[in-house]
Design a protein around this motif. Structure first.
Motif, PDB file in Angstrom:
ATOM      1  N   GLU A 192       0.796  -1.424   0.129  1.00 42.00           N
ATOM      2  CA  GLU A 192      -0.113   0.050  -0.364  1.00 42.00           C
ATOM      3  C   GLU A 192       0.546   1.301   0.194  1.00 42.00           C
ATOM      4  O   GLU A 192       1.168   2.030   1.182  1.00 42.00           O
ATOM      5  CB  GLU A 192      -0.490  -0.233   0.959  1.00 42.00           C
ATOM      6  N   PRO A 210       1.604   5.234  -2.605  1.00 47.86           N
ATOM      7  CA  PRO A 210       1.362   5.910  -3.004  1.00 47.86           C
ATOM      8  C   PRO A 210       1.102   5.795  -4.929  1.00 47.86           C
ATOM      9  O   PRO A 210       2.806   5.516  -4.870  1.00 47.86           O
ATOM     10  CB  PRO A 210       1.659   7.499  -2.760  1.00 47.86           C
ATOM     11  N   ARG A 261       1.994   7.231  -8.305  1.00 49.63           N
ATOM     12  CA  ARG A 261       2.469   9.091  -8.626  1.00 49.63           C
ATOM     13  C   ARG A 261       1.915   8.323 -10.328  1.00 49.63           C
ATOM     14  O   ARG A 261       1.976   7.174 -11.410  1.00 49.63           O
ATOM     15  CB  ARG A 261       4.197   8.926  -8.531  1.00 49.63           C
ATOM     16  N   GLN A 299      -4.243   7.944  -4.107  1.00 54.73           N
ATOM     17  CA  GLN A 299      -3.895   6.933  -3.179  1.00 54.73           C
ATOM     18  C   GLN A 299      -4.309   5.515  -2.879  1.00 54.73           C
ATOM     19  O   GLN A 299      -5.730   5.895  -3.253  1.00 54.73           O
ATOM     20  CB  GLN A 299      -4.790   8.047  -1.898  1.00 54.73           C
ATOM     21  N   ASP A 321      -9.988   8.318  -6.287  1.00 56.98           N
ATOM     22  CA  ASP A 321      -9.081   8.421  -5.487  1.00 56.98           C
ATOM     23  C   ASP A 321      -7.438   9.354  -6.137  1.00 56.98           C
ATOM     24  O   ASP A 321      -6.775   9.358  -5.881  1.00 56.98           O
ATOM     25  CB  ASP A 321      -8.382   6.935  -5.875  1.00 56.98           C
ATOM     26  N   THR A 358      -4.702  12.392  -6.782  1.00 57.82           N
ATOM     27  CA  THR A 358      -4.659  13.862  -5.980  1.00 57.82           C
ATOM     28  C   THR A 358      -3.373  13.866  -6.152  1.00 57.82           C
ATOM     29  O   THR A 358      -2.751  13.764  -7.413  1.00 57.82           O
ATOM     30  CB  THR A 358      -4.839  13.189  -4.578  1.00 57.82           C
ATOM     31  N   TRP A 364       0.764  16.501  -4.217  1.00 54.66           N
ATOM     32  CA  TRP A 364       0.723  17.547  -2.717  1.00 54.66           C
ATOM     33  C   TRP A 364       1.960  17.114  -3.447  1.00 54.66           C
ATOM     34  O   TRP A 364       2.351  16.664  -4.349  1.00 54.66           O
ATOM     35  CB  TRP A 364       1.138  15.322  -1.994  1.00 54.66           C
ATOM     36  N   ASP A 420       1.760  16.945   3.059  1.00 51.71           N
ATOM     37  CA  ASP A 420      -0.189  16.809   2.638  1.00 51.71           C
ATOM     38  C   ASP A 420      -0.935  18.337   3.483  1.00 51.71           C
ATOM     39  O   ASP A 420      -1.627  17.821   4.339  1.00 51.71           O
ATOM     40  CB  ASP A 420      -0.975  15.629   3.125  1.00 51.71           C
ATOM     41  N   GLY A 451      -0.646  11.606   5.311  1.00 46.54           N
ATOM     42  CA  GLY A 451      -0.078  10.799   3.988  1.00 46.54           C
ATOM     43  C   GLY A 451       0.779  10.639   4.450  1.00 46.54           C
ATOM     44  O   GLY A 451       1.229  10.455   5.596  1.00 46.54           O
ATOM     45  N   SER A 452       1.324  10.059   3.592  1.00 45.69           N
ATOM     46  CA  SER A 452       3.263   9.850   3.075  1.00 45.69           C
ATOM     47  C   SER A 452       3.445  11.007   3.858  1.00 45.69           C
ATOM     48  O   SER A 452       3.652  12.329   3.883  1.00 45.69           O
ATOM     49  CB  SER A 452       3.261   9.230   2.281  1.00 45.69           C
TER      50      SER A 452
END
Length: 665
Positions: free
Chosen positions: A239, A241, A243, A453, A468, A470, A472, A486, A492-493
């Motif tokens: 799991e 993100p 890109r 995400q 989903d 987004t 960042w 974020d 988030g990460s």
């Protein structure tokens, strides 16, 4: 016994070479045994025809495997093009058919030559040793020495070759053990020295570069949000993100992606190096509804199982020039930078990252807002955390807000009056863009990432939908790489929530007030003092001395030593050895006699010395006399001088290093 030994040598060498590809051990292990097909054919046809048949079939198979990449070319061009394709692929290269072709053809050729060589007496060590050295050096160059960092495989090969000489071929090899050991040691040294001294075979190939005119995908976030349930792709793996594209250039009106892309294996380093702490992540992706040229990936891509994928080496954005198609499945492996909170707390930012801090004609309102927001921050990390809080404060996500990331749109997003369209509301485009611009205003290198995400797994598979999508921002810290923030939710990460909370508690106040634009003493446009102007790049440092130029010299030296060693052994063998020296000379001069001629017949052609030597050779077969050794060698030298006088000039030039006598019994 000897065939089992040959199989062991080939398998070890093939598996070593297979490390230049990703997951190709099975293919190379099987290819190492293809040579035994030539051994079966040898019972029906001569060895040369058997080898030719196997290689023709292998090359035909390689052509059909690689033809898909260049369907309009002739077979010769397709096969020759596989090597440049391999040298411009990722490292390790994906195990696609067209990229496997050069490695498989190499191991099949070595396997055929090695297996057929052991059917002849006295060559059981030399040819397998040469084949093992070729495979080992090829693997070292393709992986820049990483395939055998500690020399374990080299030691295993040397042990196997030594066992073959001691147990299988007790009469000894064609080349003396000392010479063979020197040659193998030299090849091993070359395999280690060349990569560590900057020799990179990939630099010998000019990679294809493609200009791709692709629109900025940031405005599409609103459209994706409106079509929230539309399925875009599916993924299996950790799991992390996903890109889609990284945007690093900002014009004041919009963000722009790179326009020039090359193969994933291009050796050019990114403009900012990867951080000191990272982890590998590999995911399987299947496109179900996503359109366009951008190829979803994870982290900084290292390998993709698509041969036509191209990458921007600085940002890691992947594209497929022909566009995505429904049902496209592939695997992508990337590197994710994972610095600890304590690492970031004292990290600095590079002073020369002008590409990531450039803000053409920055409005004073944004510059002053960023300054006030970070006035209490002591370190770059504290500035980054403070800006994340400031951008998020009293602003809300709104999928129906006006799109855009220009200065004017960001000023409305940050400072707009109540009731004004887009004031205090925006998609992830405005949140990420506002953060990146404000961070650049205080000297933090930033860029914006458009991606997805991940959602919870369903039966081991994640379904990624349009909702989903987004964006960042990321900030670059020296030594630790790009760190995600974020400003939409603060989660988030990236850094942990506890680390951010500790920074915010220390700063106490992070609610900077925007400066009115009507101040008469303030110029309407300023360039932040923290951002240095563009400077001309310094000329690249001169490359190190190319040690690879010594390879031909080393090869010539090895051949000279081998020939000298052979002459010494022949000299100690009496008249028979002297006669073999004459036969070597005839071979070097291109005057090798037919096999049906007798020794006296050949000797009489070279005067009295040749005739006397022929008599000594015949006598040695019935009454060996040790005192005749020196006498017979003097006669052999006289004959050799006569033979050399009849040789052409170019044969005289290579006389001392010509390897042909090494293969004559």
């Amino acid at each position: 016994m000897k065939y089992a030994w040959v199989a062991a040598v080939l398998v070890v060498g093939a598996l070593q070479l297979a490390r230049a590809w990703d997951g190709a051990f099975v293919y190379f292990g099987l290819a190492a045994l293809v040579g035994f097909l030539a051994l079966l054919l040898k019972r029906i046809v001569p060895a040369g025809l058997a080898a030719l048949a196997v290689m023709v079939v292998a090359m035909a198979g390689g052509f059909f495997a690689a033809r898909g990449a260049t369907p309009d070319r002739d077979p010769t061009w397709v096969l020759l093009d596989t090597v440049p394709r391999l040298l411009t692929a990722a490292r390790p290269a994906p195990a696609t058919p067209e990229l496997l072709v050069p490695g498989l053809l190499l191991i099949i050729g070595v396997s055929v030559g090695t297996v057929l060589s052991v059917t002849k007496r006295g060559t059981a060590l030399f040819v397998p040793a040469l084949g093992a050295a070729v495979l080992y050096v090829s693997a070292a160059l393709l992986t820049t020495g990483r395939s055998d960092r500690y020399g374990v495989v080299a030691l295993v090969l040397v042990v196997l070759l030594a066992l073959g000489w001691l147990i299988i071929d007790r009469r000894g090899p064609v080349v003396p053990p000392a010479v063979l050991a020197v040659a193998l040691a030299a090849l091993t040294l070359v395999a280690f020295v060349l990569p560590t001294n900057g020799f990179e075979p990939r630099k010998l190939v000019t990679p294809p570069v493609t200009d791709v005119a692709i629109a900025n995908p940031l405005p599409q976030l609103a459209a994706w949000a409106a079509a929230g349930d539309t399925e875009l792709f599916r993924m299996r793996g950790p799991e992390v993100p996903v890109r889609l594209v990284t945007l690093s250039r900002y014009s004041g009106a919009s963000w722009e992606a790179a326009s020039v892309y090359g193969p994933l294996g291009v050796v050019d380093a990114p403009d900012l190096p990867t951080g000191g702490k990272f982890q590998d992540a590999s995911v399987d992706l299947t496109i179900t509804g996503l359109q366009g040229e951008w190829l979803p990936g994870v982290g900084k891509p290292q390998a993709v199982s698509l041969s036509d994928a191209m990458v921007d080496p600085d940002t890691g954005s992947l594209v497929v020039a022909e566009g995505l198609r429904t049902g496209l499945s592939y695997t992508v492996r990337g590197v994710l930078e994972t610095p600890a909170d304590t690492d970031l707390a004292s990290a600095a930012v590079p002073a020369d990252a002008t590409r990531y801090t450039a803000l053409p004609r920055l409005p004073f309102t944004l510059a002053e807002y960023a300054r006030q927001a970070t006035q209490n921050a002591r370190t770059p990390y504290e500035k980054a955390v403070a800006l994340e809080q400031v951008v998020r404060l009293n602003r809300r996500p709104d999928a129906e807000a006006p799109v855009g990331s220009s200065y004017a749109r960001l000023e409305t997003f940050l400072f707009g009056a109540a009731g004004e369209a887009g004031a205090g509301a925006g998609t992830a485009e405005q949140f990420a863009s506002a953060y990146a611009v404000l961070a650049r205003a205080v000297g933090l290198p930033t860029r914006v990432v458009v991606g997805f995400q991940p959602v919870p797994e369903q039966n081991g598979e994640r379904i990624v939908r349009a909702a989903d999508a987004t964006a960042w921002p990321e900030v670059y810290f020296s030594g630790w790489g790009w760190v995600a923030f974020d400003p939409v939710s603060g989660n988030g990460s990236g850094p942990s929530a506890a680390s951010k909370r500790e920074v915010l508690n220390r700063l106490a106040s992070t609610t900077a007030k925007p400066t009115p634009t009507s101040l008469p003493s303030v110029p309407p446009l300023v360039q932040p003092t923290a951002v240095k102007p563009d400077v001309q790049a310094a000329p690249p440092a001169p490359a190190g001395f190319p040690f690879w130029v010594f390879a031909p010299v080393l090869l010539l030296f090895v051949l000279y030593v081998a020939r000298t060693s052979r002459r010494l052994r022949l000299r100690a063998a009496g008249p028979v050895g002297a006669w073999h020296e004459v036969l070597d000379s005839l071979q070097l001069a291109g005057l090798r006699p037919r096999a049906n001629r007798t020794v006296p017949d050949v000797g009489r052609e070279w005067g009295e010395a040749g005739a006397r030597l022929a008599v000594l050779v015949d006598q040695a077969a019935f009454a060996p006399a040790p005192e005749r050794v020196e006498h017979s060698w003097r006669l052999a030298r006289q004959v050799r001088k006569a033979v050399r006088r009849k040789a052409s000039w170019w044969r005289k030039v290579v006389w001392a290093i010509d390897p042909r006598p090494l293969f004559r019994r």
